[in-house]
Scaffold this motif. Structure first.
Motif, PDB file in Angstrom:
ATOM      1  N   SER A   1      -8.657   5.803  -2.126  1.00  0.00           N
ATOM      2  CA  SER A   1      -9.718   5.447  -2.988  1.00  0.00           C
ATOM      3  C   SER A   1     -10.892   4.301  -2.654  1.00  0.00           C
ATOM      4  O   SER A   1     -11.986   4.352  -3.550  1.00  0.00           O
ATOM      5  N   GLY A   2     -10.849   3.634  -2.169  1.00  0.00           N
ATOM      6  CA  GLY A   2     -11.765   2.672  -1.512  1.00  0.00           C
ATOM      7  C   GLY A   2     -12.529   3.007  -0.384  1.00  0.00           C
ATOM      8  O   GLY A   2     -11.553   3.810   0.126  1.00  0.00           O
ATOM      9  N   ALA A   3     -13.275   2.532  -0.020  1.00  0.00           N
ATOM     10  CA  ALA A   3     -13.751   2.952   1.663  1.00  0.00           C
ATOM     11  C   ALA A   3     -13.232   3.058   2.384  1.00  0.00           C
ATOM     12  O   ALA A   3     -12.206   2.186   2.680  1.00  0.00           O
ATOM     13  N   PRO A   4     -13.161   3.923   3.711  1.00  0.00           N
ATOM     14  CA  PRO A   4     -11.797   3.910   4.584  1.00  0.00           C
ATOM     15  C   PRO A   4     -12.630   2.496   5.621  1.00  0.00           C
ATOM     16  O   PRO A   4     -13.918   2.424   5.919  1.00  0.00           O
ATOM     17  N   ALA A   5     -11.509   2.178   6.284  1.00  0.00           N
ATOM     18  CA  ALA A   5     -11.657   1.118   6.695  1.00  0.00           C
ATOM     19  C   ALA A   5     -12.198   1.459   8.057  1.00  0.00           C
ATOM     20  O   ALA A   5     -12.271   2.739   8.519  1.00  0.00           O
ATOM     21  N   ASP A   6     -13.585   0.599   9.660  1.00  0.00           N
ATOM     22  CA  ASP A   6     -13.383   1.135  10.233  1.00  0.00           C
ATOM     23  C   ASP A   6     -12.352   1.075  11.337  1.00  0.00           C
ATOM     24  O   ASP A   6     -12.123   2.442  12.307  1.00  0.00           O
ATOM     25  N   VAL A   7     -12.057   0.237  11.338  1.00  0.00           N
ATOM     26  CA  VAL A   7     -10.765   0.461  12.299  1.00  0.00           C
ATOM     27  C   VAL A   7      -8.950  -0.296  11.839  1.00  0.00           C
ATOM     28  O   VAL A   7      -9.055  -0.998  10.698  1.00  0.00           O
ATOM     29  N   LEU A   8      -8.019   0.555  11.976  1.00  0.00           N
ATOM     30  CA  LEU A   8      -6.733  -0.056  11.148  1.00  0.00           C
ATOM     31  C   LEU A   8      -6.368  -0.020  12.652  1.00  0.00           C
ATOM     32  O   LEU A   8      -6.086   0.497  13.623  1.00  0.00           O
ATOM     33  N   VAL A   9      -5.324  -1.398  12.649  1.00  0.00           N
ATOM     34  CA  VAL A   9      -4.509  -1.531  13.430  1.00  0.00           C
ATOM     35  C   VAL A   9      -3.320  -2.219  13.071  1.00  0.00           C
ATOM     36  O   VAL A   9      -2.975  -2.967  12.057  1.00  0.00           O
ATOM     37  N   VAL A  10      -2.296  -1.004  13.639  1.00  0.00           N
ATOM     38  CA  VAL A  10      -0.970  -0.734  13.563  1.00  0.00           C
ATOM     39  C   VAL A  10      -0.382  -2.183  14.354  1.00  0.00           C
ATOM     40  O   VAL A  10      -0.411  -1.635  15.583  1.00  0.00           O
ATOM     41  N   GLY A  11       0.105  -3.002  13.627  1.00  0.00           N
ATOM     42  CA  GLY A  11       1.143  -4.071  14.684  1.00  0.00           C
ATOM     43  C   GLY A  11       0.036  -5.347  14.626  1.00  0.00           C
ATOM     44  O   GLY A  11      -1.761  -5.513  15.146  1.00  0.00           O
ATOM     45  N   GLY A  12       0.428  -6.143  14.195  1.00  0.00           N
ATOM     46  CA  GLY A  12      -0.093  -7.491  14.395  1.00  0.00           C
ATOM     47  C   GLY A  12       0.264  -8.643  14.990  1.00  0.00           C
ATOM     48  O   GLY A  12       0.661  -9.779  14.588  1.00  0.00           O
ATOM     49  N   GLY A  13       0.632  -8.422  15.982  1.00  0.00           N
ATOM     50  CA  GLY A  13       1.245 -10.059  17.032  1.00  0.00           C
ATOM     51  C   GLY A  13       0.376 -10.361  17.595  1.00  0.00           C
ATOM     52  O   GLY A  13      -0.477  -9.834  16.892  1.00  0.00           O
TER      53      GLY A  13
ATOM     54  N   ASP B   1      -7.358  17.352  11.497  1.00  0.00           N
ATOM     55  CA  ASP B   1      -8.657  18.314  11.741  1.00  0.00           C
ATOM     56  C   ASP B   1      -8.381  17.594  13.623  1.00  0.00           C
ATOM     57  O   ASP B   1      -9.815  17.291  13.706  1.00  0.00           O
ATOM     58  N   GLY B   2      -7.684  17.448  13.816  1.00  0.00           N
ATOM     59  CA  GLY B   2      -7.346  17.155  15.155  1.00  0.00           C
ATOM     60  C   GLY B   2      -8.092  16.018  15.629  1.00  0.00           C
ATOM     61  O   GLY B   2      -8.203  15.044  16.112  1.00  0.00           O
ATOM     62  N   ARG B   3      -7.666  15.000  14.541  1.00  0.00           N
ATOM     63  CA  ARG B   3      -8.016  13.162  14.507  1.00  0.00           C
ATOM     64  C   ARG B   3      -7.825  12.499  14.021  1.00  0.00           C
ATOM     65  O   ARG B   3      -7.023  12.756  12.879  1.00  0.00           O
ATOM     66  N   ALA B   4      -7.375  11.654  14.170  1.00  0.00           N
ATOM     67  CA  ALA B   4      -5.966  10.527  13.516  1.00  0.00           C
ATOM     68  C   ALA B   4      -7.682  10.113  12.566  1.00  0.00           C
ATOM     69  O   ALA B   4      -8.045   9.679  12.751  1.00  0.00           O
ATOM     70  N   ARG B   5      -6.041  10.121  11.385  1.00  0.00           N
ATOM     71  CA  ARG B   5      -7.078   9.628  10.281  1.00  0.00           C
ATOM     72  C   ARG B   5      -6.350   8.241   9.719  1.00  0.00           C
ATOM     73  O   ARG B   5      -7.016   8.047   8.268  1.00  0.00           O
ATOM     74  N   GLY B   6      -5.052   7.529  10.245  1.00  0.00           N
ATOM     75  CA  GLY B   6      -4.821   6.291   9.748  1.00  0.00           C
ATOM     76  C   GLY B   6      -3.110   7.029   9.920  1.00  0.00           C
ATOM     77  O   GLY B   6      -3.164   7.242  10.468  1.00  0.00           O
ATOM     78  N   VAL B   7      -2.605   6.222   8.952  1.00  0.00           N
ATOM     79  CA  VAL B   7      -1.440   5.939   8.417  1.00  0.00           C
ATOM     80  C   VAL B   7      -0.431   5.949   7.613  1.00  0.00           C
ATOM     81  O   VAL B   7      -1.168   6.010   6.264  1.00  0.00           O
ATOM     82  N   LEU B   8       0.748   6.936   7.355  1.00  0.00           N
ATOM     83  CA  LEU B   8       0.963   6.698   6.120  1.00  0.00           C
ATOM     84  C   LEU B   8       2.447   5.532   6.145  1.00  0.00           C
ATOM     85  O   LEU B   8       3.227   5.958   7.131  1.00  0.00           O
ATOM     86  N   LEU B   9       2.307   4.551   4.976  1.00  0.00           N
ATOM     87  CA  LEU B   9       3.181   3.175   5.082  1.00  0.00           C
ATOM     88  C   LEU B   9       4.778   3.823   5.040  1.00  0.00           C
ATOM     89  O   LEU B   9       5.081   5.269   4.580  1.00  0.00           O
ATOM     90  N   ALA B  10       5.686   3.221   5.450  1.00  0.00           N
ATOM     91  CA  ALA B  10       6.950   3.036   5.036  1.00  0.00           C
ATOM     92  C   ALA B  10       6.863   3.491   3.289  1.00  0.00           C
ATOM     93  O   ALA B  10       8.273   3.953   3.203  1.00  0.00           O
ATOM     94  N   GLY B  11       6.131   2.957   2.567  1.00  0.00           N
ATOM     95  CA  GLY B  11       6.747   2.742   1.219  1.00  0.00           C
ATOM     96  C   GLY B  11       5.885   3.900   0.739  1.00  0.00           C
ATOM     97  O   GLY B  11       5.656   4.501  -0.933  1.00  0.00           O
ATOM     98  N   GLY B  12       5.242   5.047   1.442  1.00  0.00           N
ATOM     99  CA  GLY B  12       4.223   5.885   0.567  1.00  0.00           C
ATOM    100  C   GLY B  12       3.082   5.862   0.719  1.00  0.00           C
ATOM    101  O   GLY B  12       2.463   7.589   0.344  1.00  0.00           O
ATOM    102  N   GLY B  13       2.924   4.647   0.434  1.00  0.00           N
ATOM    103  CA  GLY B  13       0.789   4.872   0.469  1.00  0.00           C
ATOM    104  C   GLY B  13       0.340   4.968   1.530  1.00  0.00           C
ATOM    105  O   GLY B  13       1.030   5.749   3.102  1.00  0.00           O
ATOM    106  N   GLU B  14      -0.831   5.060   1.641  1.00  0.00           N
ATOM    107  CA  GLU B  14      -1.839   5.668   2.979  1.00  0.00           C
ATOM    108  C   GLU B  14      -2.572   4.645   3.398  1.00  0.00           C
ATOM    109  O   GLU B  14      -3.326   4.256   2.367  1.00  0.00           O
TER     110      GLU B  14
END
Ligand code: GLY
Length: 410
Positions: A16-28, A200-213
């Motif tokens: 729905s929104g523009a994708p982020a440039d970067v998704l960081v998985v982990g906030g340590g 298409d052979g590329r990482a596109r982000g993550v599926l969240l535990a709650g079902g969203g992307e």
């Protein structure tokens, strides 16, 4: 004009929104410093973590021990550790300014001491290694050690004064990074990432535990030792991190007690390493056990006993102090004890994990290296040895053979 494509749009284009440039998985600390530096470099960044700022940052003692934690065969890692230690003063100044928070950074140095003849021989070896590597490390007699730190046990047999190994408070560091990230425009999604999205052979982000992307052009796995447990990561991408448990105690030096210790003090006792990190606010951190127990963070009677027994041998007066807290955390260890940084075999997927004993020390350098990798698509020259690709493919060797002491002097 080419006809409109009938292929389904990639998922980031369908968001729905523009994708982020970067998704960081982990906030340590590693995820946050990556997010902060990337955002400061002009990228739009999202961090996914149910408890950003939690994890090992809440347990770690915060020693910046590039020299006193040097091990044979880890000279490549030493170069990265020293580069990060050199960055620390400017990093602290910039982060303090960006967050308005004090980070508890103390340029106090470290004293590593020996309690018996075996410890003394081991410490002499470490001193010889320091000299071969050109590091600042001074041998002191037991008496000289006690002159610096009068609370030390009378039996201390000698030690190493390492003036450049400092400390920071990791809880304050992660809190400041959270504020700096928010001020730099980083978005936070307080949810667990359940599966990597690959299209298409590329990482596109993550599926969240709650079902969203959550979608992004580039995804960084920076979830400490959890990084190896994310579903959907293709088998050609190696994320060889395992948890190494560390139990840590926090004691309190009451106000008015007078100086207890003025610098970090450490020793090897019965083959295990014990360290005491005194903060300016009276907190005295005692660490740490090193246990291969999988994903277990139970504080055990045995762990607490071991730490207090060894710390008491080093500084007997410590048993008078109130015990404020006991915690256990998990170090993300890699097969060669060095971090995994930058692009993987899967386009769009980066790693920033495997920092093992050096996560806090390596925060400034990791931030710079990852921001560079995310904007240039490759690691800077000085960090290429830490590419995750060293563990990829059928021919990967899980752990380079450690160099022998005589090879180090060559
Ligand atoms: N660097 C200290 C530890 O990992 O215990």
């Amino acid at each position: 004009m080419p006809p409109p494509s009938t292929a389904p749009a990639p998922s980031w284009a369908r968001s729905s929104g523009a994708p982020a440039d970067v998704l960081v998985v982990g906030g340590g600390i590693i995820g946050l410093v990556t997010a902060w530096r990337a955002a400061r470099g002009g990228l739009r960044v999202t961090v996914a973590d149910p408890w950003p700022g939690g994890g090992a940052a809440q347990v770690a003692a915060g020693m910046l021990a590039a020299v006193t934690e040097l091990h044979y065969g880890e000279e490549t890692l030493l170069a990265l550790n020293l580069a990060s230690a050199r960055r620390y003063p400017a990093f602290v100044a910039e982060l303090t300014e960006a967050s308005g928070q004090d980070l508890g950074y103390r340029e106090c140095g470290t004293l590593a001491v020996a309690l018996d003849g075996d410890d003394r021989a081991e410490l002499r070896e470490l001193h010889a290694l320091h000299e071969r590597c050109g590091l600042d490390s001074q041998w002191l007699s037991g008496r000289e050690c006690r002159r610096l730190e009068p609370m030390l046990a009378p039996g201390v047999r000698g030690g190493l004064r390492v003036a450049g190994d400092h400390q920071i408070d990791p809880r304050r560091l992660s809190s400041a990074l959270l504020v700096a990230c928010a001020r730099a425009g980083v978005a936070f999604r307080r949810e667990r990432a359940a599966r990597l999205l690959v299209e298409d052979g590329r990482a596109r982000g993550v599926l969240l535990a709650g079902g969203g992307e959550l979608t992004a052009r580039q995804t960084v796995l920076a979830a400490g030792c959890e990084s190896g447990r994310l579903d959907g990561v293709p088998p050609e991408v190696a994320v060889p991190v395992r948890p190494v448990k560390g139990q840590v105690l926090r004691l309190t030096v009451p106000a008015g007690y007078g100086p207890f210790l003025s610098r970090t003090v450490r020793a090897v006792v019965r083959g295990g390493s014990v360290y005491l990190v005194p903060r300016e606010n009276g907190e005295l951190v005692v660490g740490a056990t090193s246990e291969e127990q999988g994903f277990d963070t139970t504080v055990t009677a045995g762990g607490v006993y071991e730490l207090l027994r060894d710390a008491h041998e080093l500084v007997p007066g410590l048993t008078e102090l109130p015990l404020a807290e006991s915690r256990a955390g998990l170090r993300p260890a890699s097969p060669d004890n060095a971090p995994l940084l930058g692009p993987t075999a899967l386009p769009g997927l980066h790693l920033a994990t495997g920092h093992y004993r050096n996560g806090v020390l390596l925060a400034p350098e990791t931030g710079e290296v990852m921001a560079y990798a995310l904007t240039h698509g490759e690691l800077p020259e000085a960090a290429r040895a830490f590419s995750p690709r060293r563990f990829e493919g059928p021919s990967h060797s899980p752990a380079p053979r450690p160099a022998l002491p005589q090879e180090l002097s060559a």
